[in-house]
Design an enzyme around this catalytic site. Structure first.
Site, PDB file in Angstrom:
ATOM      1  N   ASP A   1       2.973  -0.970  11.705  1.00 22.22           N
ATOM      2  CA  ASP A   1       1.627  -1.458  11.347  1.00 22.22           C
ATOM      3  C   ASP A   1       1.377  -2.910  11.761  1.00 22.22           C
ATOM      4  O   ASP A   1       0.271  -3.419  11.596  1.00 22.22           O
ATOM      5  CB  ASP A   1       1.404  -1.307   9.837  1.00 22.22           C
ATOM      6  CG  ASP A   1       1.325   0.168   9.431  1.00 22.22           C
ATOM      7  OD1 ASP A   1       0.987   1.007  10.286  1.00 22.22           O
ATOM      8  OD2 ASP A   1       1.614   0.463   8.263  1.00 22.22           O
TER       9      ASP A   1
ATOM     10  N   LYS B   1      -3.548   5.825  14.856  1.00 22.48           N
ATOM     11  CA  LYS B   1      -3.722   5.137  13.568  1.00 22.48           C
ATOM     12  C   LYS B   1      -5.201   5.156  13.178  1.00 22.48           C
ATOM     13  O   LYS B   1      -5.965   5.941  13.691  1.00 22.48           O
ATOM     14  CB  LYS B   1      -3.162   3.722  13.673  1.00 22.48           C
ATOM     15  CG  LYS B   1      -1.655   3.699  13.927  1.00 22.48           C
ATOM     16  CD  LYS B   1      -0.894   4.286  12.759  1.00 22.48           C
ATOM     17  CE  LYS B   1       0.583   4.406  13.039  1.00 22.48           C
ATOM     18  NZ  LYS B   1       1.294   5.125  11.976  1.00 22.48           N
TER      19      LYS B   1
ATOM     20  N   ARG C   1      -7.486  12.190  13.115  1.00 20.95           N
ATOM     21  CA  ARG C   1      -6.033  11.938  13.163  1.00 20.95           C
ATOM     22  C   ARG C   1      -5.223  13.236  13.076  1.00 20.95           C
ATOM     23  O   ARG C   1      -5.622  14.176  12.393  1.00 20.95           O
ATOM     24  CB  ARG C   1      -5.652  10.948  12.054  1.00 20.95           C
ATOM     25  CG  ARG C   1      -6.347   9.611  12.280  1.00 20.95           C
ATOM     26  CD  ARG C   1      -6.017   8.605  11.240  1.00 20.95           C
ATOM     27  NE  ARG C   1      -4.610   8.238  11.285  1.00 20.95           N
ATOM     28  CZ  ARG C   1      -4.046   7.429  10.394  1.00 20.95           C
ATOM     29  NH1 ARG C   1      -4.775   6.929   9.401  1.00 20.95           N
ATOM     30  NH2 ARG C   1      -2.770   7.134  10.484  1.00 20.95           N
TER      31      ARG C   1
ATOM     32  N   ARG D   1      -6.784  -3.306  10.019  1.00 23.27           N
ATOM     33  CA  ARG D   1      -5.770  -4.172  10.633  1.00 23.27           C
ATOM     34  C   ARG D   1      -6.275  -4.806  11.936  1.00 23.27           C
ATOM     35  O   ARG D   1      -5.853  -5.903  12.304  1.00 23.27           O
ATOM     36  CB  ARG D   1      -4.475  -3.417  10.871  1.00 23.27           C
ATOM     37  CG  ARG D   1      -3.866  -2.886   9.578  1.00 23.27           C
ATOM     38  CD  ARG D   1      -2.391  -2.599   9.696  1.00 23.27           C
ATOM     39  NE  ARG D   1      -1.953  -1.657   8.683  1.00 23.27           N
ATOM     40  CZ  ARG D   1      -1.761  -1.943   7.401  1.00 23.27           C
ATOM     41  NH1 ARG D   1      -1.970  -3.170   6.955  1.00 23.27           N
ATOM     42  NH2 ARG D   1      -1.367  -1.019   6.542  1.00 23.27           N
TER      43      ARG D   1
ATOM     44  N   ARG E   1      -5.218   1.796  18.310  1.00 24.74           N
ATOM     45  CA  ARG E   1      -4.989   0.349  18.232  1.00 24.74           C
ATOM     46  C   ARG E   1      -4.625  -0.270  19.577  1.00 24.74           C
ATOM     47  O   ARG E   1      -4.739  -1.489  19.743  1.00 24.74           O
ATOM     48  CB  ARG E   1      -3.920   0.040  17.170  1.00 24.74           C
ATOM     49  CG  ARG E   1      -4.470   0.262  15.770  1.00 24.74           C
ATOM     50  CD  ARG E   1      -3.505  -0.050  14.659  1.00 24.74           C
ATOM     51  NE  ARG E   1      -4.198   0.047  13.369  1.00 24.74           N
ATOM     52  CZ  ARG E   1      -3.609   0.235  12.212  1.00 24.74           C
ATOM     53  NH1 ARG E   1      -2.297   0.344  12.137  1.00 24.74           N
ATOM     54  NH2 ARG E   1      -4.321   0.299  11.094  1.00 24.74           N
TER      55      ARG E   1
ATOM     56  N   GLN F   1       5.219   9.287   6.720  1.00 24.02           N
ATOM     57  CA  GLN F   1       4.250  10.164   6.051  1.00 24.02           C
ATOM     58  C   GLN F   1       4.709  11.616   6.153  1.00 24.02           C
ATOM     59  O   GLN F   1       4.667  12.357   5.176  1.00 24.02           O
ATOM     60  CB  GLN F   1       2.866   9.986   6.669  1.00 24.02           C
ATOM     61  CG  GLN F   1       2.292   8.598   6.390  1.00 24.02           C
ATOM     62  CD  GLN F   1       0.941   8.369   7.047  1.00 24.02           C
ATOM     63  OE1 GLN F   1       0.466   9.185   7.833  1.00 24.02           O
ATOM     64  NE2 GLN F   1       0.324   7.249   6.721  1.00 24.02           N
TER      65      GLN F   1
ATOM     66  N   LYS G   1       0.839  -1.210   0.000  1.00 24.07           N
ATOM     67  CA  LYS G   1       0.000   0.000   0.000  1.00 24.07           C
ATOM     68  C   LYS G   1       0.870   1.254   0.000  1.00 24.07           C
ATOM     69  O   LYS G   1       0.600   2.208  -0.733  1.00 24.07           O
ATOM     70  CB  LYS G   1      -0.891  -0.060   1.248  1.00 24.07           C
ATOM     71  CG  LYS G   1      -1.934   0.995   1.359  1.00 24.07           C
ATOM     72  CD  LYS G   1      -3.070   0.512   2.246  1.00 24.07           C
ATOM     73  CE  LYS G   1      -2.794   0.592   3.731  1.00 24.07           C
ATOM     74  NZ  LYS G   1      -2.809   1.961   4.268  1.00 24.07           N
ATOM     75  N   SER G   2       1.908   1.276   0.810  1.00 24.45           N
ATOM     76  CA  SER G   2       2.777   2.463   0.892  1.00 24.45           C
ATOM     77  C   SER G   2       3.460   2.727  -0.446  1.00 24.45           C
ATOM     78  O   SER G   2       3.519   3.867  -0.921  1.00 24.45           O
ATOM     79  CB  SER G   2       3.874   2.239   1.937  1.00 24.45           C
ATOM     80  OG  SER G   2       3.342   2.296   3.212  1.00 24.45           O
TER      81      SER G   2
ATOM     82  N   SER H   1       8.129   9.348  11.340  1.00 26.43           N
ATOM     83  CA  SER H   1       6.925   9.145  10.540  1.00 26.43           C
ATOM     84  C   SER H   1       7.277   9.274   9.067  1.00 26.43           C
ATOM     85  O   SER H   1       7.717  10.332   8.611  1.00 26.43           O
ATOM     86  CB  SER H   1       5.863  10.187  10.893  1.00 26.43           C
ATOM     87  OG  SER H   1       4.908  10.278   9.842  1.00 26.43           O
TER      88      SER H   1
HETATM   89  C1  S3P Z   1       2.976   4.956   6.088  1.00 29.02           C
HETATM   90  C2  S3P Z   1       3.632   5.334   7.230  1.00 29.02           C
HETATM   91  C3  S3P Z   1       3.214   4.918   8.592  1.00 29.02           C
HETATM   92  C4  S3P Z   1       2.280   3.732   8.540  1.00 29.02           C
HETATM   93  C5  S3P Z   1       1.199   3.907   7.509  1.00 29.02           C
HETATM   94  C6  S3P Z   1       1.818   4.061   6.129  1.00 29.02           C
HETATM   95  C7  S3P Z   1       3.456   5.456   4.772  1.00 29.02           C
HETATM   96  O1  S3P Z   1       2.541   5.997   9.218  1.00 29.02           O
HETATM   97  O2  S3P Z   1       1.694   3.523   9.802  1.00 29.02           O
HETATM   98  O3  S3P Z   1       0.334   2.792   7.505  1.00 29.02           O
HETATM   99  O4  S3P Z   1       3.038   4.910   3.739  1.00 29.02           O
HETATM  100  O5  S3P Z   1       4.267   6.389   4.767  1.00 29.02           O
HETATM  101  P1  S3P Z   1       3.334   7.143  10.030  1.00 29.02           P
HETATM  102  O6  S3P Z   1       4.096   7.957   9.057  1.00 29.02           O
HETATM  103  O7  S3P Z   1       2.257   7.930  10.720  1.00 29.02           O
HETATM  104  O8  S3P Z   1       4.229   6.427  10.993  1.00 29.02           O
END
Ligand code: S3P
Length: 428
Positions: A314, A341, A121, A387, A345, A168, A21-22, A166
């Protein structure tokens, strides 16, 4: 309500899981901002990745399906146009935070919104650095919550010391940095997944990486390419745990991405005594991939401290299930991030496992789980979190009365075929 019955025989078989997915989000983003055509193979059919695809379509990028491939006709940053409506990120935090980085440097105003979970979030973590680069981002009621209004602007590179690990946030800043004047540097407290950095290089850009310091120059031109997405280790994790907790099971999950910034689950399951073998290790479009063979046997409780958090983030819900069936105590600490998340969780897994009869103590930054040989089973809530739903399904396989999961349809976020595949490896 989805009913999962306790299994009568060990798990057997070979399966493949959906594309990561990422990596999928990033392939769509970089294909859209690059010059030329990109073809993306094995994009997951999950809703989250579709949100990113739709967002770029809404910004005027031509994206279409050709057989198994997603084709993207990129014409650079300048070809992105203001969407007519709010961009709906659904349940996807990655879509919202990475798009914030993309839109921070575009000369128009955009609204980003999502479902009830995404609206809860924290978005301040991207608002803060992107504002420092020169963009104007406003969250609901000034609280850093979606919907977000983004007024793109001419950006200037910054040096950003991230308060939390993070991927993201890192990716949002790097995406903005690609549009900024000068150099942008991000320093992480712990190395998080590096798919963005790998993909910038793969699309012909330059990134300098010194340990946890990542720098790039703004104004680089990226070029379209073909990307083959490996299987998602975060989706594979449910099957790895299922086979590990059910004695005499033997399954192979084919073509799983084992990027070292993502492979904490393999290391932790091995520390718990699980037997995992990596077969046919290879590289696919710059990412390491392997077939993972797991055989079931007794597990032992361990301490899972802060050192593995970013590489495993995750997989904690699935690992909590492994811990519930392990001999002894598993102590998970330093993972307060789990509270932010798709659901909280820590709350969701504590409640769910307890309802099945497990001994779980909730901690501010983790969980303490005393393993038991058998659980009684019961009804649990998914909290609308894919999840959590998949973790509880796996737990149900070894609970005397099985498990009933409400709102189990949320698995569609990342893994629409999850229950079919589970059926495939559960012999009648
Ligand atoms: C992700 C980063 C993670 C992960 C998320 C996907 C990404 O989040 O938990 O499912 O694709 O960059 P965080 O950046 O908040 O840690």
């Amino acid at each position: 309500m989805k009913q999962i019955d306790p299994i009568k025989k060990p798990l057997r078989g070979e399966i493949s899981v959906p594309g990561d997915k990422s990596i999928g989000h990033r392939a769509v983003i970089f294909g859209s901002i690059a010059h030329g055509q990109s073809r993306v193979g094995n994009l997951s059919g999950g809703e989250d990745n579709q949100r990113t695809v739709q967002a770029f379509k809404d910004m005027g990028v031509k994206i279409w399906r050709e057989g198994q491939c997603l084709c993207i006709d990129g014409h650079g940053w300048g070809a992105l146009s203001a969407p007519k409506n709010t961009l709906d990120c659904g349940n996807s935090g990655t879509t919202m935070r990475l798009l914030a980085g993309v839109l921070a440097g575009r000369p128009f105003t955009t609204l980003l919104d999502g479902d009830a979970s995404l609206r809860r979030r924290p978005m301040q973590r991207v608002i803060e650095p992107l504002s420092r680069m020169g963009a104007r981002l406003t969250g609901r009621e000034g609280k850093g919550l979606a919907p977000l209004e983004i007024n793109g602007a001419k950006l200037t590179g910054i040096e950003y010391h991230m308060p939390i690990a993070s991927a993201q946030v890192k990716s949002a800043v790097l995406l903005a940095g690609l549009q900024a004047e000068g150099v942008t540097t991000v320093e992480e407290p712990q190395s998080s997944r590096d798919h963005t950095e790998l993909m910038i290089k793969g699309f012909g850009g330059e990134v300098t990486i010194h340990g946890r310091r990542i720098s790039l120059h703004g104004g680089q031109k990226l070029y379209g390419r073909n990307v083959e997405i490996p299987g998602d280790i975060s989706s594979a994790a449910f099957f790895l745990v299922a086979a590990a907790i059910i004695p005499d099971s033997e399954i192979i999950v084919r073509g799983v991405g084992i990027n070292p910034t993502r492979n904490g689950v393999i290391e932790i399951l091995r520390r718990m005594g699980a037997n995992l073998e990596l077969l046919a290790e290879r590289m696919e479009t710059g990412e390491p991939v392997a077939d993972i063979k797991v055989t079931g046997g007794p597990l032992r409780g361990i301490e899972i401290g802060t050192e593995s958090v970013a590489r495993t983030i995750d997989e904690y819900p699935a690992l909590a299930v492994a811990a519930a069936f392990a001999e002894g105590i598993t102590d998970m600490s330093g993972v307060k991030e789990l509270r932010y998340k798709e659901s909280d969780r820590i709350v969701a897994m504590t409640e769910g496992l307890r309802r099945l009869g497990a001994d779980v103590e909730e901690r501010e930054d983790g969980m303490r789980i005393r393993g038991r040989r058998q659980l009684q089973g019961g009804s649990v809530r998914s909290f609308g979190d894919h999840r959590v739903a998949m973790s509880m399904a796996i737990a149900g396989l070894r609970a005397d009365g099985g498990v009933k999961i409400d709102d189990a349809q949320c698995v569609d976020i990342s893994f629409p075929a999850f229950f079919d595949l589970l059926g495939k490896i559960c012999l009648p």
